[in-house]
Design a protein around this motif. Structure first.
Motif: not given
Ligand SMILES: Nc1nc2c(ncn2[C@@H]2O[C@H](COP(=O)(O)OP(=O)(O)OP(=O)(O)O)[C@@H](O)[C@H]2O)c(=O)[nH]1
Ligand SMILES: [Mg+2]
Length: 424
Positions: A372-375, A398-406, A419-422
């Motif tokens: 289970n990973t947050n990206i 989830e749509f955050l100010d900094s981007g899309i959190l998946i 790997q760059d976004y985890i």
């Protein structure tokens, strides 16, 4: 439709149940070869007669019945030796056609063979079986048009030279077909390698003939097809509807993908040459990450069919592969005695939820090592977002100010892609 009499032996060591199973299966095999069984004759005995299979008296009785029913064909529910074939033919009459269960199965396989590979495999098995029995099977061969081998011209009276010529001809045919098969095998290996490049786990459907393997295959193709993988396979209420293997890519609702392979059904006492010949096709089962063993739970001979499948798999040296046992056709089972567990499922075409459960079970086994990973994907990297949406098992977005959190369940081997976004 050709009419025939079926002749069997009931050994004292065979139970009534086992015997009736073999009789019924033989009638189904005849139906599959377009033969109408007008009478089934059997003899109780302690052992097989090595020279005539049944006793001479019984064979005389069969001869009379063949005249009575005006039938020219007698099929023995066993595999006969050349010696037995010859002796039986002389008793029943040279104008009668005598052959055995193996010849019958080989013939069914031959008429069902739709691909060049299947045709060559069956043809080789058939010729290898005929070779030592050329003389004994002459009436069968001439009836079936010599089966393209010219073997039908082998007549006893024509003498040794003719027989030797026929044998040499058949050996050359076997050689030729084997060479063609090697070419096809190479192509198959290339196709398999191409599939391996997808780096997907593979699942193989195995089981007794008519258990419902192709029906399951088609359900997955129709409900979870991936990228134009639409082609259905033949599902039909007949023995050996499927010859050869078909592989399709399946994409589950959670985006997990795997390769699903439908295979040829098994039958008890599958002729040895046929198993040998189909080994290359069945090789694919060996490489599967998971087997789905389909059993017709409505068959009165379910136990026998289940153990036959297990022993054929063993003879192919297929072992230690995780297996889900499917008790299929539950809609036809009046008193269900089976219990579900992690690796055992009850299935019915009439109950869609049972198929969903199977998809879930496959997912749990194949993709148990997901993490289970947050990206967090920056908004400008929409291509990566789309890729994840189409390829990963997404739990939350989830749509955050900094981007899309998946939040997604991702296979360990695929983590490097993000790997760059985890987010740790
Ligand atoms: N009643 C009922 N019939 C089913 C079910 N599943 C399959 N069948 C029928 O069983 C017959 C055989 O199904 P197939 O899927 O062709 O069987 P198979 O295992 O692929 O058979 P082979 O290719 O001969 O090895 C078909 O007539 C199917 O419609 C089920 O759940 N219930
Ligand atoms: Mg099938």
């Amino acid at each position: 439709m050709v009419k025939a009499i079926v002749a069997s032996i009931k050994l004292s060591t065979t139970s009534d149940l086992e015997f009736s199973y073999k009789e019924k299966e033989m009638i189904k095999l005849c139906e599959a070869d377009d033969i109408e069984v007008v009478s089934s004759i059997y003899q109780n005995a302690d052992s097989v007669n090595p020279t005539t299979f049944l006793g001479k008296g019984k064979l005389e009785e069969i001869k009379k019945d063949m005249e009575l029913y005006e039938v020219d064909v007698c099929i023995f529910n066993t595999e006969l030796t050349l010696h037995q074939l010859n002796n039986i033919s002389s008793i029943l009459g040279e104008d009668k056609t005598v052959y055995d269960r193996t010849t019958l199965i080989l013939n069914i396989f031959l008429t069902r063979a739709k691909t060049k590979e299947a045709f060559l495999q069956v043809k080789i098995a058939q010729l290898k079986y005929f070779l030592p029995r050329l003389v004994g099977l002459r009436s069968y061969l001439s009836r079936s048009g010599g089966s393209a081998s010219g073997a039908g011209s082998a007549t006893r009276g024509a003498g040794e030279t003719k027989l030797e010529l026929d044998k040499r001809y058949i050996k050359a045919q076997i050689n030729k077909y084997e060479k063609e098969l090697i070419q096809i095998k190479k192509q198959r290996q290339t196709a398999r390698k191409a599939r391996q490049n997808y780096d997907l786990p593979s699942v193989a459907l195995v089981g007794y003939t008519n258990a419902g393997k192709s029906t399951i295959m088609n359900y997955f193709i129709n409900n979870f097809k991936a990228r134009g993988e639409k082609l259905e396979v033949l599902q039909k209420d007949m023995l050996f509807a499927t010859l050869g293997t078909t592989t399709r890519m399946i994409k589950l609702k959670n985006n997990h993908k795997f390769l699903l392979t439908d295979t040829v059904g098994f039958v008890s006492d599958l002729p040895h040459h046929l198993v040998e010949s189909f080994k290359s096709t069945l090789e694919e089962i060996k490489e599967a990450s998971l087997l789905i063993h389909v059993v017709d739970a409505s068959s009165p001979h379910m136990e026998n069919e289940l153990t036959t499948t297990i022993s054929v798999l063993e003879s192919l040296e297929i072992k230690n592969i995780p297996t889900i046992i499917i008790y299929n056709k539950m809609d036809l089972v009046k008193i269900p005695l089976f219990k579900e567990s992690d690796n055992t499922l009850l299935l019915s075409i009439k109950d869609e939820s049972s198929y969903e459960k199977l998809a879930q079970a496959i997912n749990n086994i194949l993709f148990s090592n997901c993490i289970n990973t947050n990206i967090l994907i920056p908004f400008e990297k929409s291509a990566i977002f789309d890729f994840i949406k189409n390829n990963e098992d997404i739990i939350n977005i989830e749509f955050l100010d900094s981007g899309i959190l998946i939040n997604a369940n991702i296979l360990e081997k695929d983590l490097y892609k993000y790997q760059d976004y985890i987010k740790k």
